[in-house]
Write a protein that holds these residues in place. Structure first.
Motif, short mmCIF file in Angstrom:
data_model
loop_
_atom_site.label_atom_id
_atom_site.label_comp_id
_atom_site.label_asym_id
_atom_site.label_seq_id
_atom_site.Cartn_x
_atom_site.Cartn_y
_atom_site.Cartn_z
N ASN A 78 0.81 -1.22 0.00
CA ASN A 78 0.00 0.00 0.00
C ASN A 78 0.85 1.27 0.00
N HIS A 79 2.11 1.15 -0.41
CA HIS A 79 3.02 2.30 -0.49
C HIS A 79 3.85 2.21 -1.77
N GLY A 80 4.28 3.38 -2.24
CA GLY A 80 5.21 3.43 -3.36
C GLY A 80 4.70 2.66 -4.57
N GLN A 81 5.55 1.79 -5.11
CA GLN A 81 5.20 1.01 -6.30
C GLN A 81 4.75 -0.41 -5.95
N SER A 82 4.68 -0.73 -4.68
CA SER A 82 4.24 -2.07 -4.29
C SER A 82 2.73 -2.23 -4.44
N PRO A 83 2.24 -3.47 -4.51
CA PRO A 83 0.80 -3.70 -4.71
C PRO A 83 -0.04 -3.18 -3.54
N HIS A 84 -1.28 -2.87 -3.86
CA HIS A 84 -2.26 -2.48 -2.84
C HIS A 84 -3.02 -3.72 -2.36
N SER A 85 -3.51 -3.64 -1.14
CA SER A 85 -4.29 -4.72 -0.55
C SER A 85 -5.24 -4.15 0.48
N ASP A 86 -6.39 -4.80 0.65
CA ASP A 86 -7.34 -4.37 1.69
C ASP A 86 -6.88 -4.79 3.07
N GLU A 87 -5.94 -5.73 3.13
CA GLU A 87 -5.42 -6.18 4.42
C GLU A 87 -4.16 -5.40 4.75
N MET A 88 -4.15 -4.76 5.91
CA MET A 88 -2.97 -3.98 6.30
C MET A 88 -2.80 -4.08 7.81
N THR A 89 -2.03 -5.07 8.23
CA THR A 89 -1.70 -5.26 9.63
C THR A 89 -0.19 -5.42 9.73
N PHE A 90 0.33 -5.36 10.95
CA PHE A 90 1.77 -5.58 11.10
C PHE A 90 2.15 -7.01 10.72
N PHE A 91 1.25 -7.95 10.94
CA PHE A 91 1.54 -9.33 10.57
C PHE A 91 1.59 -9.50 9.05
N SER A 92 0.64 -8.92 8.34
CA SER A 92 0.66 -9.07 6.88
C SER A 92 1.86 -8.35 6.28
N MET A 93 2.20 -7.19 6.79
CA MET A 93 3.35 -6.46 6.27
C MET A 93 4.66 -7.18 6.60
N ALA A 94 4.72 -7.76 7.80
CA ALA A 94 5.91 -8.52 8.19
C ALA A 94 6.08 -9.73 7.28
N GLU A 95 4.99 -10.40 6.95
CA GLU A 95 5.10 -11.57 6.09
C GLU A 95 5.55 -11.19 4.68
N ASP A 96 5.17 -9.98 4.23
CA ASP A 96 5.69 -9.50 2.94
C ASP A 96 7.21 -9.39 2.97
N VAL A 97 7.75 -8.89 4.08
CA VAL A 97 9.20 -8.74 4.22
C VAL A 97 9.87 -10.13 4.26
N VAL A 98 9.25 -11.06 4.97
CA VAL A 98 9.77 -12.43 5.02
C VAL A 98 9.80 -13.02 3.61
N GLU A 99 8.73 -12.83 2.86
CA GLU A 99 8.66 -13.33 1.48
C GLU A 99 9.71 -12.65 0.60
N PHE A 100 9.93 -11.35 0.83
CA PHE A 100 10.97 -10.63 0.08
C PHE A 100 12.33 -11.28 0.30
N CYS A 101 12.65 -11.57 1.56
CA CYS A 101 13.93 -12.20 1.88
C CYS A 101 14.04 -13.59 1.24
N ARG A 102 12.96 -14.35 1.28
CA ARG A 102 12.97 -15.67 0.66
C ARG A 102 13.19 -15.57 -0.84
N HIS A 103 12.49 -14.64 -1.47
CA HIS A 103 12.57 -14.47 -2.92
C HIS A 103 13.97 -14.05 -3.36
#
Length: 297
Positions: A78-103
């Motif tokens: 929901n910021h910059g050039q990243s995708p938007h989503s209706d879900e915005m919690t610290f857990f969902s954002m943290a999991e995005d970062v975890v996925e970024f590291c995995r990728h």
């Protein structure tokens, strides 16, 4: 660079496992001068609310050069050039970062997070400590209370939501229309870094303002954790004003090894004093460090 792919993942909240759908985040990266593969853990940086990866361009370049570590700065959902989503919690954002590291095949990183991004980084450290080498939190705390900046951030989001972007002609026009709603010029300029044109050449906010307004409770109070992060942790706080001092008990409860240092700045610590900020980080991550992280103030 993929911007809209999802990955299913499992998030640990205390004792509860929740299936989450993570987003692929956009990023910019800075290589150390040698450009050779470094065995040192890279930095992964998360910006604050209404910020983006570009906020860290200056510090990212200096950190890469000074520490000989690769630096990644991401756009959170929901910021910059990243995708938007209706879900915005610290857990969902943290999991995005975890996925970024995995990728990106990052087995262990030094997480840096400012403000909201700091709370995202803390959530990653508390739920997935095995992928975090060290943790740096910038002017944020794990307090469960509504933060002191809650009122003015909500007012800014409401002002952005009220602005009729269909009638905006250019950046100067948007600034003039926001002036009655956001009096501080510096804050307006920061908000306007979110203004962009879409594929139809119409102005829009890069930030998903309606979802941020709807996620008020999730974004301004930190979740309850029964776990601790016991690896090296550095909290860098501002002195104008000092909002970390009243929250030290919350910090030490979850991060018992934390060191707390201050810079004589406002909330945007890394922007206002990049030299002092990098000096603290460099001392903190130096593998040959024999002395404690310095107190600059």
């Amino acid at each position: 660079m993929q911007r809209s792919l999802y990955a299913n993942s499992r998030v640990l909240r205390g004792c509860q496992i929740v299936l989450s759908r993570s987003l692929r985040l956009t990023w910019q990266e800075f290589d150390p001068p040698s450009r050779t593969s470094s065995p040192l853990s890279p930095f992964v940086i998360s910006h604050g609310m209404l910020g983006n990866k570009r906020n860290w361009t200056t510090v990212g370049r200096i950190l890469a050069e000074k520490t000989s570590r690769k630096v990644y700065a991401v756009d959170l959902r929901n910021h910059g050039q990243s995708p938007h989503s209706d879900e915005m919690t610290f857990f969902s954002m943290a999991e995005d970062v975890v996925e970024f590291c995995r990728h990106h095949d990052i087995a262990s990183s030094i997480l840096i997070g400012h403000s909201m991004g700091g709370r995202v980084a803390m959530t990653v450290a508390l739920t997935r400590p095995e992928i975090v080498d060290r943790l740096v939190i910038v002017d944020a705390s794990p307090s469960p209370k509504l933060g002191t900046r809650w009122n003015w951030v909500m007012n800014v989001l409401r002002a952005m939501n009220q602005l009729d972007l269909s009638k905006v002609k250019n950046q100067m026009d948007a600034d003039a229309k926001l002036r009655p709603l956001i009096e501080d010029k510096g804050l307006r300029q920061f908000v306007l870094t979110n203004l962009r044109k879409n594929a139809r050449h119409q102005y829009e906010w890069a930030a998903n303002v309606p979802v941020m307004l709807a996620s008020e409770k999730q974004l301004f109070t930190f979740p309850t954790f029964t776990t601790q992060f016991t690896k090296d942790t550095l909290f860098v706080g501002a002195l104008k004003p000092n909002t970390l001092e009243p929250e030290l008990d919350y910090i030490m409860d979850l991060f018992p090894t934390a060191k707390v240092r201050y810079l004589n700045t406002g909330h945007f610590v890394h922007h206002e004093d990049p030299k002092g900020f990098v000096e603290l980080i460099d001392a903190f991550v130096d593998p040959n460090r024999t002395q404690d992280v310095p107190h600059l103030y």
